[in-house]
Motif scaffolding. Structure first.
Motif, PDB file in Angstrom:
ATOM      1  N   ARG A 131      87.907  10.980  48.958  1.00 27.84           N
ATOM      2  CA  ARG A 131      87.488  11.210  50.345  1.00 27.84           C
ATOM      3  C   ARG A 131      86.252  10.429  50.793  1.00 27.84           C
ATOM      4  O   ARG A 131      85.561  10.837  51.716  1.00 27.84           O
ATOM      5  N   GLU A 144      82.669  24.322  51.211  1.00 24.55           N
ATOM      6  CA  GLU A 144      83.493  23.132  51.424  1.00 24.55           C
ATOM      7  C   GLU A 144      84.970  23.411  51.137  1.00 24.55           C
ATOM      8  O   GLU A 144      85.854  22.894  51.831  1.00 24.55           O
ATOM      9  N   VAL A 177      95.865  21.354  48.968  1.00 26.58           N
ATOM     10  CA  VAL A 177      94.844  20.350  49.295  1.00 26.58           C
ATOM     11  C   VAL A 177      95.535  18.998  49.442  1.00 26.58           C
ATOM     12  O   VAL A 177      96.393  18.652  48.628  1.00 26.58           O
ATOM     13  N   ASP A 178      95.144  18.220  50.468  1.00 19.02           N
ATOM     14  CA  ASP A 178      95.709  16.864  50.635  1.00 19.02           C
ATOM     15  C   ASP A 178      95.346  16.005  49.441  1.00 19.02           C
ATOM     16  O   ASP A 178      94.198  15.979  49.019  1.00 19.02           O
ATOM     17  N   PHE A 236      77.137  19.925  53.805  1.00 20.17           N
ATOM     18  CA  PHE A 236      78.211  19.863  52.814  1.00 20.17           C
ATOM     19  C   PHE A 236      77.652  19.754  51.398  1.00 20.17           C
ATOM     20  O   PHE A 236      76.448  19.622  51.200  1.00 20.17           O
ATOM     21  N   HIS A 258      86.466  25.009  54.054  1.00 15.93           N
ATOM     22  CA  HIS A 258      86.599  23.985  55.107  1.00 15.93           C
ATOM     23  C   HIS A 258      87.774  23.062  54.830  1.00 15.93           C
ATOM     24  O   HIS A 258      88.571  22.749  55.715  1.00 15.93           O
ATOM     25  N   MET A 259      87.920  22.620  53.567  1.00 14.54           N
ATOM     26  CA  MET A 259      89.003  21.690  53.208  1.00 14.54           C
ATOM     27  C   MET A 259      90.374  22.316  53.447  1.00 14.54           C
ATOM     28  O   MET A 259      91.329  21.642  53.811  1.00 14.54           O
ATOM     29  N   PRO A 276      83.732  20.650  44.665  1.00 21.01           N
ATOM     30  CA  PRO A 276      84.476  21.188  45.803  1.00 21.01           C
ATOM     31  C   PRO A 276      85.993  21.191  45.556  1.00 21.01           C
ATOM     32  O   PRO A 276      86.658  22.156  45.910  1.00 21.01           O
ATOM     33  N   ASP A 277      86.509  20.139  44.927  1.00 22.00           N
ATOM     34  CA  ASP A 277      87.968  20.113  44.722  1.00 22.00           C
ATOM     35  C   ASP A 277      88.439  21.161  43.733  1.00 22.00           C
ATOM     36  O   ASP A 277      89.545  21.677  43.862  1.00 22.00           O
TER      37      ASP A 277
END
Lengths: 209, 651
Positions: A74, B263, B361-362, A66, B266-267, B346-347
């Protein structure tokens, strides 16, 4: 390979420049590497030795590697070498289920020293940390490390404390294997004492939440 | 044995990106390595310098990036494999030489690793090195994983030798300073002998004189090399595609952004709809490979840091092949899907991808968000960067600040690049008023110091670290002396390139490989240039201030060398010269009228304000015992007790 509690498992080591944060994250990363997990460690340093916050993001996963940064909200575990830094990281990565291990010895920033900001009391910090997490352990590793001869052992005690929570497979013999790669035998011995001390701190501490 | 030497072929190691690059250089059989320290690139040479003797390679910290490139080029021209490292700013410094080297070409493989710092974590800008590859017309590679960071080095050397051209490799903070697992290859024995051939035909790159002329021959030759590179890039094993055959969204990415793209997919659980083309060969682009992937995709999202470099080049290419594959929507920075500043996360990538695919996205609950933000505000006080306890720069800037205040003519200080750049911030007296590139503080001061004929009456000072002095400070001082500029250059000599981790420089009696080296005396250099020079210890506050007052009285360009070893230096760490204490009888806190000078103004982290006793207090864990604060307290409440070298009080 033992399945992880979360895949990826997102671990944060946070503190202030000079506390040995980067070393701690490397030791943990190497220990978990031996288990066969994929590891990525993101580190923010550079000017950090000059009193700034230092944060390492560890991504521990079973198959794919990752990114070096944990996405917002998170984190699964935050190991903080300083209480205000624990709160700061919760601001970005916290969530109601996150676990926190926190060394309660404050390091006042220049902004606090000069009186521009007030530093909360330990009781206040504990209350907030408990409220913002699913489970929190409060330890005094700096104090114990000074007794052991050097405040820098605090980071090793926190690795021991993390191992003591049982959230990640951080066995004592793995710790020994990893530090023996870098340190001489007499230093390994002292670090093992620090590791055990940290582990006992979590086990003795009354768990919160 | 150093970490990058340990392990045999097939072993897995957890390496920082820069260590992976260093190991890669060893696996490629590098012979000569030169560079100048700069975050986030420094650990490459640091790692290699520790194994230089074991591997029989030559490693040096050069005086600046241009000289580093020249030293590395000499290795290449003598038939060896050479590598040069620097942070992005260094590419600007070296670019004049590189412009010529691109045209003359290289002989032995030559790879330049330059590291960008998106978000400027440890920089004063977030500019890029990628555009230099385009301007110089040389091939560029961007590793997208830790394994690639290592393996790519060998591939780059082979490419360099095939093309006889420099090859650029771009690192970024999140790869260079992050760590990941790397599988090792073996370390080869290298038997290259150095010899510089110069007796051949002038147009023969391998044996003739090395010049960039005639341009009518050398420039087309350079462009042919670039075309050849594009051809080699078609089959580059470091480009890869993961995802469905016909993705709704094709993400084209490179460098650390590869992680964020993986990522993000994946997210959002988009493995069946989104594909990722990890592109390592970002300049020149491999046309057929790009075409193959563009034609399979619905739309394309380009993920990169910082500017839309790849995006723009992809768009040019897409236009050229539009008649064959149709017009494909390419999203990225130009349309605002992603920002053109700061680093990716990633976000951020997930947010952009969610927008394109109609997913989400959560997020944290509003309640938690509100609560946590409130507590960060009250519970995590700001932590401004500051000089370390016992830092000589605090003492130096304290004296400069006080002298300029007392002088009362609106004097000012031009800053430079180093830890002391923090002197710009109010937490560190705000003494510095300008900050640009290496050595430019003294250049600016040289200019300001000539403005008296236009009525400028303010005293002008510059500060410059010891490593910066050698890097580019000397020409600026030469200029100031020669033109009779009225200024004082203050050299903050803390005996090392402290900000980046104590790399040696020409003023130190040791080189990168740990050998004894001839050290160059800064004060003598300044005297030889013709400046009036004073040398003081900044911890001697009174003497330092007196020297400054005297120099302010004199005409022309003057130099004050303030010499004191950095508090973090290995020789000083954990050793105290004084045990400091506060006499709580004498410290009367807020009643004193000093406005808490020690904690409000001087602001050493080792000197704290005790909320309970309402007096100053020494934090004995943080205090390094430099003794400076004893001389600032107007009530003489701060005491220093001398300690012997063993840390015990002197009897």
């Amino acid at each position: 390979m033992t399945p992880l509690k979360h895949n990826p498992y997102n671990l944060v080591i946070t503190g202030v420049g000079g506390q040995g944060n980067v070393m701690a994250s490397r030791v943990i990363g190497n220990m978990l590497s031996i288990h066969g997990y994929r590891i990525t460690i993101g580190e923010t340093f550079g000017a950090s030795q000059r009193g700034g916050s230092v944060r390492s993001d560890l991504r521990i996963s079973e198959e794919i590697a990752f990114s070096p940064q944990i996405p917002k909200g998170r984190a699964h575990m935050i190991v903080a070498m300083e209480p205000a830094e624990a709160i700061r990281v919760l601001g970005e990565l916290g969530n109601p289920d996150v676990k926190v291990i926190c060394n309660m010895r404050p390091i006042h920033s220049v902004n606090v020293i000069c009186g521009d900001f007030t530093y909360p009391s330990a009781e206040q910090h504990k209350e907030w940390l408990s409220d913002l997490s699913g489970q929190a352990w409060f330890v005094n590793t700096t104090e114990a490390a000074v007794k052991l001869g050097n405040p820098i052992f605090s980071n090793i005690m926190l690795i021991g404390a993390l191992a003591g929570t049982g959230d990640l497979p951080l066995e004592r013999d793995l710790f020994e294997t990893v530090i023996a790669r870098w340190l001489s035998a007499d230093k390994v011995e002292k670090n093992l004492v620090a590791f055990d001390k940290g582990m006992s701190m979590v086990k003795d501490d009354k768990r919160d939440g | 044995m150093s970490a990058i030497l340990k392990g045999k072929k097939g072993d897995q190691r957890l390496f920082m990106g820069n260590e992976a690059i260093a190991r890669g250089a060893l696996e490629a059989g590098v012979n000569v390595v030169a560079g100048y320290p700069g975050t986030p690139s420094s650990e490459i040479i640091e790692s290699l310098s520790r194994v230089a003797k074991d591997r029989d390679i030559y490693v040096e910290w050069s005086v600046n990036e241009k000289v580093a490139a020249e030293v590395a080029a000499a290795g290449s021209l003598a038939g060896l494999r050479s590598m040069c490292t620097m942070k992005m700013n260094g590419v600007h410094v070296a670019s004049d030489f590189l412009l010529h080297l691109a045209l003359t070409g290289t002989r032995g493989g030559m790879v330049i690793v330059a590291c960008d710092d998106p978000n400027a974590h440890s920089s004063q800008n977030e500019a890029e090195m990628r555009h230099f590859a385009q301007m110089l017309e040389i091939p560029l590679l961007e590793p997208g994983s830790f394994q690639d960071a290592k393996d790519l080095i060998k591939w780059a050397f082979e490419l360099s030798e095939e093309l006889r051209s420099i090859v650029f490799i771009r690192g970024t903070t999140r790869l260079s300073h992050a760590s990941g697992q790397v599988v090792l290859d073996e370390l080869p024995e290298t038997e290259r002998k150095a010899a510089f051939r110069h007796d051949g035909f002038i147009l023969d790159q391998m044996t003739g004189s090395v010049i960039s002329l005639p341009i009518a021959f050398k420039h087309p030759q350079l462009q042919e090399k670039l075309q050849k590179a594009a051809e080699r890039y078609e089959g580059c094993p470091f480009n890869s595609y993961t995802g469905p055959e016909n993705p709704d969204v094709l993400i084209i990415t490179s460098s650390a952004c590869t992680f964020y793209s993986i990522e993000a997919v994946h997210m959002l659980d988009l493995q069946n709809r989104a594909g990722i083309l990890k592109l390592t060969t970002t300049w020149p682009l491999p046309k057929r490979l790009i075409k193959k992937h563009l034609q399979t995709a619905g739309q394309i999202l380009v993920v990169e840091e910082v500017l839309p470099f790849m995006e723009e080049n992809l768009k040019v290419l897409a236009y050229e092949i539009a008649s064959e594959i149709g017009i494909k929507p390419i999203l990225g920075k130009r349309d605002g899907t992603l920002p053109s500043h700061g680093e990716m996360r990633p976000d951020v990538v997930a947010g952009a991808l969610a927008g394109i695919t109609g997913t989400s996205v959560d997020q944290r609950s509003e309640e938690y968000e509100k609560k946590v933000n409130e507590r960060v505000f009250f519970g995590a006080p700001a932590r401004d960067l500051t000089f370390c306890p016992g830092c000589p720069h605090r003492a130096s800037l304290w004296s400069i600040e006080n002298v300029l205040q007392m002088d009362n003519r609106q004097g000012f200080v031009c800053g430079d690049v180093g830890c002391y750049t923090m002197g710009l911030s109010p937490s560190n007296f705000g003494t510095l008023k300008t900050a640009h590139s290496m050595g430019s503080g003294t250049g600016l001061a040289s200019g300001f110091g000539k403005l008296d004929r236009f009525g400028m009456e303010q005293p002008v000072l510059s500060v410059c670290g010891d490593s910066t002095f050698f890097h580019t400070g000397i020409p600026a001082l030469v200029n100031a002396v020669h033109h009779g500029s009225n200024m004082i250059m203050v050299v903050l000599d803390n005996s090392g390139t402290a900000m980046t981790g104590f790399q040696p420089h020409p003023g130190i009696e040791k080189n990168a490989m740990g050998d004894v080296a001839k050290s160059i005396d800064i004060a003598k250099v300044c005297e030889a240039i013709g400046a009036k020079v004073r040398v003081e210890d900044p911890f001697e506050v009174e003497a330092t201030q007196e020297a400054l007052f005297q120099l302010l009285e004199e005409e022309g360009a003057k130099v004050l060398v303030l010499k004191q070893v950095c508090a973090l230096s290995p020789e000083k760490k954990w050793s105290k010269k004084f045990e400091m204490s506060v006499d709580t009888e004498l410290c009367i806190g807020e009643e004193c009228g000093c406005n808490r000078l020690c904690t409000r103004i001087f602001r050493c982290p080792g000197l704290v304000w005790d909320q309970e006793s309402k007096t100053a207090r020494i934090d004995s864990i943080l205090c390094t015992g430099c003794g400076v604060c004893a001389s600032i307290c107007p009530a003489n409440a701060i005491r220093k007790t001398p300690l012997a070298a063993n840390g015990k009080e002197v009897a």
